[in-house]
Design a protein around this motif. Structure first.
Motif, short mmCIF file in Angstrom:
data_model
loop_
_atom_site.label_atom_id
_atom_site.label_comp_id
_atom_site.label_asym_id
_atom_site.label_seq_id
_atom_site.Cartn_x
_atom_site.Cartn_y
_atom_site.Cartn_z
N LEU A 79 0.82 -1.09 -0.21
CA LEU A 79 0.14 0.12 0.07
C LEU A 79 0.85 1.57 0.08
O LEU A 79 0.68 2.43 -0.69
N SER A 82 2.56 1.71 -3.24
CA SER A 82 1.45 2.24 -4.26
C SER A 82 1.33 3.85 -4.48
O SER A 82 0.46 4.65 -5.01
N ASN A 83 1.04 4.57 -2.54
CA ASN A 83 1.05 6.03 -2.56
C ASN A 83 1.97 6.41 -1.44
O ASN A 83 1.53 6.21 -0.28
N SER A 144 -6.02 5.04 -2.72
CA SER A 144 -4.88 4.90 -3.31
C SER A 144 -4.80 4.94 -4.59
O SER A 144 -4.62 5.25 -5.30
#
Length: 601
Positions: A79, A82-83, A144
């Motif tokens: 997570l 990804s962001n 995200s």
């Protein structure tokens, strides 16, 4: 002797028997033994995805599985990768088995200094009850990927996917017999068999110490603790509660949660196919119609603790008999609704918190009981029948999977006040109890060091006491009756002072007032005062007592009166001599004396 062929046949028979035995156990582990389900289908099922880099293990299994600790931490890292502009990870503690307790921090611009309300979301304090982990992973995934970019424009998120990380890894299909999924789930308690959601006052577990530190450091505006309930069958799938207004020591906060948050949450859940309900239990599990138990949390629990520290806290208890997929999706909708409510009613909630922070009641209720007078409520139940069980030789309940509406079901709230204390001005703690001081400071309670002469202090003496018959949460709890004695001027050297006129004053009273159910005293932190460590020989006591009675007419008169009115005392040589010993200057003056002194207002 057996031939090789016979030995082989015998071995194969044994293997077949073992497989049959394991199959029988496996059959018990399914939900065949649980009450029949009412078929469910809700719009929240559209939240699940079947593709993408951030598809969760829950979704891959079509709502049946939850990932283990290793996979959970890997997804948490995925997570953030990804962001990384909005997500970061912080280690907030380390468990007894040396597993990191992780927290994900989510904000629009990577900082919490943005004047937005912050919500603390906690999953897995009871790690078999892990719905919150998988629901919030889906929510964060949607943030995200940009499908829910509205969320961080309104709030900041602190998310702990697993608080009880050691219990989480004591995973099995056989941990919760009355819960439908996930297929494998963690254990209720931690590696030392301590229940984290009984530890908010005594602070014996590393997990709760971590939570207290998070709350003190980040000062969240709202705290959500996500569980799965036990108990009776009913239609509701998402039940939740907070301290009821009548029992709250922060009633302004409770009122905002009740009047503003609850209608919004219930409406959102209902629209998407879920049935929100009140957090209640059953008075008699064998006879539902006898009514419900309206439970009020003491501060050992998250919501009771939050109430005393002016922290808006909601306890979520999803219904254990509903399928895992249904519960997780309902949790997603609930959290989404909480975010809506927090962003919409931030002003009202903040105002209530500020009001309660400067309010210190004259009296605090420290023990409650169930009222004998019931309220009547409408309740969405499940039909049941009773049958005579040959196993228990008692009438048992069998839920039959059909809806029933109770229009006037009794509910008994804990409205009976069993103990109330007057809030003192301050508490004084001797230096030898530095461990108590350390726990108070960890809670965020202000403690100062004092020296000098003090007046208007009171000593509490234990007059009667009873220990629990077995340990509870690793402690020998004790309840007692007390007498208060005013002390003359007393010299205190290197003592600690806790004033009640502070933001966490209500919590300080519940920790330090021995009458309080979750005080340090009742949890056994002062059990050494029940020990006698110096004794007397009768050959020394009898001549000393004779001289004492000759020279002290007050003691002599009291002794004579006790002999006249109390036959048990008169005929008990040990009681007579023990009483006389107590009147001598040799008697241990610390015996049965609560070591913390109290200053009245």
């Amino acid at each position: 002797m057996f031939s090789p062929l016979l030995k082989t046949a015998s071995f194969l028979i044994s293997i077949c028997a073992l497989i049959t035995s394991l199959s029988a156990v496996s059959a018990i582990s399914t939900d065949v033994h649980l009450p029949p389900l009412i078929k469910w289908q809700g719009q929240s099922e559209k939240l699940m995805t079947s593709h993408g880099d951030l598809i969760t293990d829950f979704e891959k299994s079509l709502g049946k599985k939850s990932p283990n600790y290793r996979k959970t931490m890997a997804y948490l890292n995925k997570l953030v990768l990804s962001n990384d502009k909005q997500f970061s990870i912080k280690t907030i503690g380390v468990s007894a088995q040396n597993r990191d307790i992780k927290m994900l921090i989510a904000s629009e611009n990577g900082t919490l200094k943005n004047n937005k309300p912050t919500i603390l979301l906690q999953a897995g304090i009871h790690s078999g009850e892990i719905d919150g982990k998988d629901a919030i992973f889906m929510l964060l995934r949607d943030i995200s990927e940009g499908t829910r970019d509205d969320i961080l424009k309104r709030v900041n998120i602190l998310f702990i996917p697993i608080l009880n990380v050691d219990g989480h890894e004591r995973s099995s299909q056989f941990n919760r017999i009355n819960q439908r999924g996930p297929i494998e789930m963690g254990f209720r308690t931690n590696a030392k068999n301590l229940n984290l959601n009984r530890d908010y006052t005594k602070l014996d577990t590393l997990g709760i110490k971590a939570i207290v530190s998070v709350v003190n450091r980040y000062n969240p505006d709202l705290y959500i603790d996500i569980h799965v309930t036990d108990g009776a069958d009913y239609q509701y799938d998402i039940t939740y509660g907070y301290m009821p207004v009548f029992a709250s020591e922060s009633p302004s906060i409770a009122k905002v949660l009740d009047e503003k948050f609850k209608p919004l949450l219930d409406n959102k859940l209902t629209k998407l196919g879920h049935i929100p309900g009140p957090l209640v239990f059953v008075m008699n599990k064998r006879d539902f119609k006898q009514g419900l138990a309206g439970w009020v949390a003491t501060p050992r629990y998250s919501n009771g603790w939050g109430d005393l520290r002016n922290l808006p806290t909601i306890l979520v208890e999803n219904h254990s008999l509903k399928p895992y997929k249904q519960r997780v999706l309902g949790t997603y909708i609930f959290i989404d609704g909480v975010i809506d409510a927090l962003s919409k009613y931030e002003t009202e909630l903040t105002s209530a918190v500020k009001h309660e922070q400067i309010q210190l009641p004259e009296n605090l209720v420290v023990k409650r009981g169930y009222s004998k007078q019931a309220d009547l409520i409408s309740f969405k139940g499940i039909k049941y029948e009773t049958f005579q069980s040959k196993l228990s030789n008692h009438k048992e309940v069998r839920y039959i999977g059909e809806k029933i509406q109770y229009e006037n079901l009794p509910i008994f709230w804990q409205k009976e006040i069993k103990a109330k204390v007057k809030v003192p001005k301050a508490y004084y703690i001797p230096s030898q109890y530095s461990d108590i001081v350390a726990k108070l400071k960890l809670q965020g309670i202000e403690v100062t060091k004092v020296n000098g002469k003090f007046n208007n202090l009171n000593q509490i003496s234990v007059t009667d006491f009873e220990f629990d018959k077995i340990p509870f949460e690793g402690r020998m709890r004790v309840t007692a009756s007390f007498d208060y004695t005013h002390l003359p001027q007393i010299d205190l050297e290197n003592w600690y002072k806790v004033e009640t006129k502070q933001i966490l004053g209500k919590l300080a009273v519940h920790l330090l007032q021995p009458e309080a159910t979750d005080s340090f005293f009742q949890w056994g932190d002062f059990n050494t005062i029940f020990q006698r460590t110096e004794y007397v020989e009768n050959y020394a006591l009898v001549p000393f007592a004779n001289k004492m009675l000759d020279n002290n007419p007050v003691i002599a008169k009291e002794f004579k009166q006790k002999l006249a009115i109390d036959n048990d005392f008169k005929n008990n040589d040990k009681a007579r001599l023990n009483w006389l010993y107590q009147q001598t200057p040799f008697y241990d003056k610390g015996y049965l004396k609560y070591p913390i002194l109290i200053e009245n207002k």
